[in-house]
Write a protein that holds these residues in place. Structure first.
Motif, PDB file in Angstrom:
ATOM      1  N   ARG A 103       0.831  -1.206   0.000  1.00 17.68           N
ATOM      2  CA  ARG A 103       0.000   0.000   0.000  1.00 17.68           C
ATOM      3  C   ARG A 103       0.863   1.253   0.000  1.00 17.68           C
ATOM      4  O   ARG A 103       0.578   2.225  -0.701  1.00 17.68           O
ATOM      5  N   ILE A 104       1.942   1.233   0.783  1.00 21.61           N
ATOM      6  CA  ILE A 104       2.860   2.377   0.816  1.00 21.61           C
ATOM      7  C   ILE A 104       3.509   2.573  -0.556  1.00 21.61           C
ATOM      8  O   ILE A 104       3.620   3.708  -1.043  1.00 21.61           O
ATOM      9  N   VAL A 105       3.918   1.482  -1.189  1.00 22.99           N
ATOM     10  CA  VAL A 105       4.504   1.576  -2.528  1.00 22.99           C
ATOM     11  C   VAL A 105       3.502   2.187  -3.504  1.00 22.99           C
ATOM     12  O   VAL A 105       3.851   3.067  -4.305  1.00 22.99           O
ATOM     13  N   ASN A 106       2.253   1.739  -3.434  1.00 23.25           N
ATOM     14  CA  ASN A 106       1.222   2.273  -4.330  1.00 23.25           C
ATOM     15  C   ASN A 106       0.953   3.755  -4.063  1.00 23.25           C
ATOM     16  O   ASN A 106       0.735   4.526  -4.995  1.00 23.25           O
ATOM     17  N   MET A 107       0.974   4.169  -2.790  1.00 22.89           N
ATOM     18  CA  MET A 107       0.757   5.570  -2.458  1.00 22.89           C
ATOM     19  C   MET A 107       1.894   6.441  -2.996  1.00 22.89           C
ATOM     20  O   MET A 107       1.660   7.528  -3.543  1.00 22.89           O
ATOM     21  N   ARG A 108       3.123   5.973  -2.845  1.00 22.17           N
ATOM     22  CA  ARG A 108       4.270   6.720  -3.368  1.00 22.17           C
ATOM     23  C   ARG A 108       4.205   6.806  -4.890  1.00 22.17           C
ATOM     24  O   ARG A 108       4.446   7.866  -5.472  1.00 22.17           O
ATOM     25  N   ARG A 109       3.902   5.699  -5.524  1.00 24.40           N
ATOM     26  CA  ARG A 109       3.799   5.670  -6.986  1.00 24.40           C
ATOM     27  C   ARG A 109       2.695   6.609  -7.465  1.00 24.40           C
ATOM     28  O   ARG A 109       2.853   7.329  -8.462  1.00 24.40           O
ATOM     29  N   ASP A 110       1.561   6.621  -6.759  1.00 25.40           N
ATOM     30  CA  ASP A 110       0.445   7.498  -7.111  1.00 25.40           C
ATOM     31  C   ASP A 110       0.848   8.963  -6.967  1.00 25.40           C
ATOM     32  O   ASP A 110       0.536   9.796  -7.830  1.00 25.40           O
ATOM     33  N   PHE A 111       1.549   9.297  -5.876  1.00 22.80           N
ATOM     34  CA  PHE A 111       1.999  10.678  -5.671  1.00 22.80           C
ATOM     35  C   PHE A 111       2.927  11.122  -6.793  1.00 22.80           C
ATOM     36  O   PHE A 111       2.756  12.215  -7.353  1.00 22.80           O
ATOM     37  N   LEU A 112       3.879  10.288  -7.157  1.00 22.96           N
ATOM     38  CA  LEU A 112       4.818  10.646  -8.218  1.00 22.96           C
ATOM     39  C   LEU A 112       4.114  10.740  -9.577  1.00 22.96           C
ATOM     40  O   LEU A 112       4.436  11.618 -10.381  1.00 22.96           O
ATOM     41  N   HIS A 113       3.137   9.875  -9.798  1.00 27.21           N
ATOM     42  CA  HIS A 113       2.401   9.920 -11.067  1.00 27.21           C
ATOM     43  C   HIS A 113       1.583  11.211 -11.166  1.00 27.21           C
ATOM     44  O   HIS A 113       1.560  11.863 -12.200  1.00 27.21           O
ATOM     45  N   LYS A 114       0.924  11.578 -10.079  1.00 28.58           N
ATOM     46  CA  LYS A 114       0.134  12.816 -10.073  1.00 28.58           C
ATOM     47  C   LYS A 114       1.043  14.037 -10.193  1.00 28.58           C
ATOM     48  O   LYS A 114       0.670  15.031 -10.800  1.00 28.58           O
ATOM     49  N   LEU A 115       2.235  13.957  -9.589  1.00 27.48           N
ATOM     50  CA  LEU A 115       3.176  15.059  -9.651  1.00 27.48           C
ATOM     51  C   LEU A 115       3.695  15.282 -11.064  1.00 27.48           C
ATOM     52  O   LEU A 115       3.780  16.406 -11.545  1.00 27.48           O
ATOM     53  N   SER A 116       3.985  14.173 -11.752  1.00 26.06           N
ATOM     54  CA  SER A 116       4.508  14.311 -13.113  1.00 26.06           C
ATOM     55  C   SER A 116       3.396  14.634 -14.086  1.00 26.06           C
ATOM     56  O   SER A 116       3.573  15.260 -15.081  1.00 26.06           O
TER      57      SER A 116
END
Length: 111
Positions: free
Chosen positions: A98-111
């Motif tokens: 879940r933490i990995v998915n949250m980090r990935r989601d944050f970076l995807h939204k940021l880019s």
């Protein structure tokens, strides 16, 4: 046109990755209109751009780390390879995913 298919299992989830070939119009990708900016990755703010925009660090990590610590303490109290130990291991793995998915989601939204 599908070129390649990959089936992958991560934790409890199954994923299917498809590689496709698409035709793209040259009008959509007009490179001449794009401009370059500088990005600085820091400690106090996650990203600072050359235009002066600051993006703060995501706040979800503190609460997630607290939960990971709690589950690891619970795991250390269990009998190794017992049924409750295995259940706690599954909870820890799901939380890390879940933490990995949250980090990935944050970076995807940021880019």
């Amino acid at each position: 046109l599908v070129k390649q298919t990959t089936v992958k299992k991560q934790g409890d989830n199954w994923y299917i990755c498809l590689v496709c070939e698409l035709e793209v119009d040259a009008e959509i990708l007009d490179v001449d209109k794009l401009s370059a900016i500088g990005i600085d990755v820091g400690i106090l703010s996650y990203v600072t751009t050359s235009e002066g925009d600051k993006i703060s660090n995501p706040a979800y990590l503190k609460s997630m780390i607290r939960r990971v610590r709690f589950l690891n303490r619970q795991l250390s109290k269990k009998k190794k390879f017992g049924s409750n130990w295995k259940k706690t291991i599954i909870k820890i793995r799901r939380l890390h995913a879940r933490i990995v998915n949250m980090r990935r989601d944050f970076l995807h939204k940021l880019s």
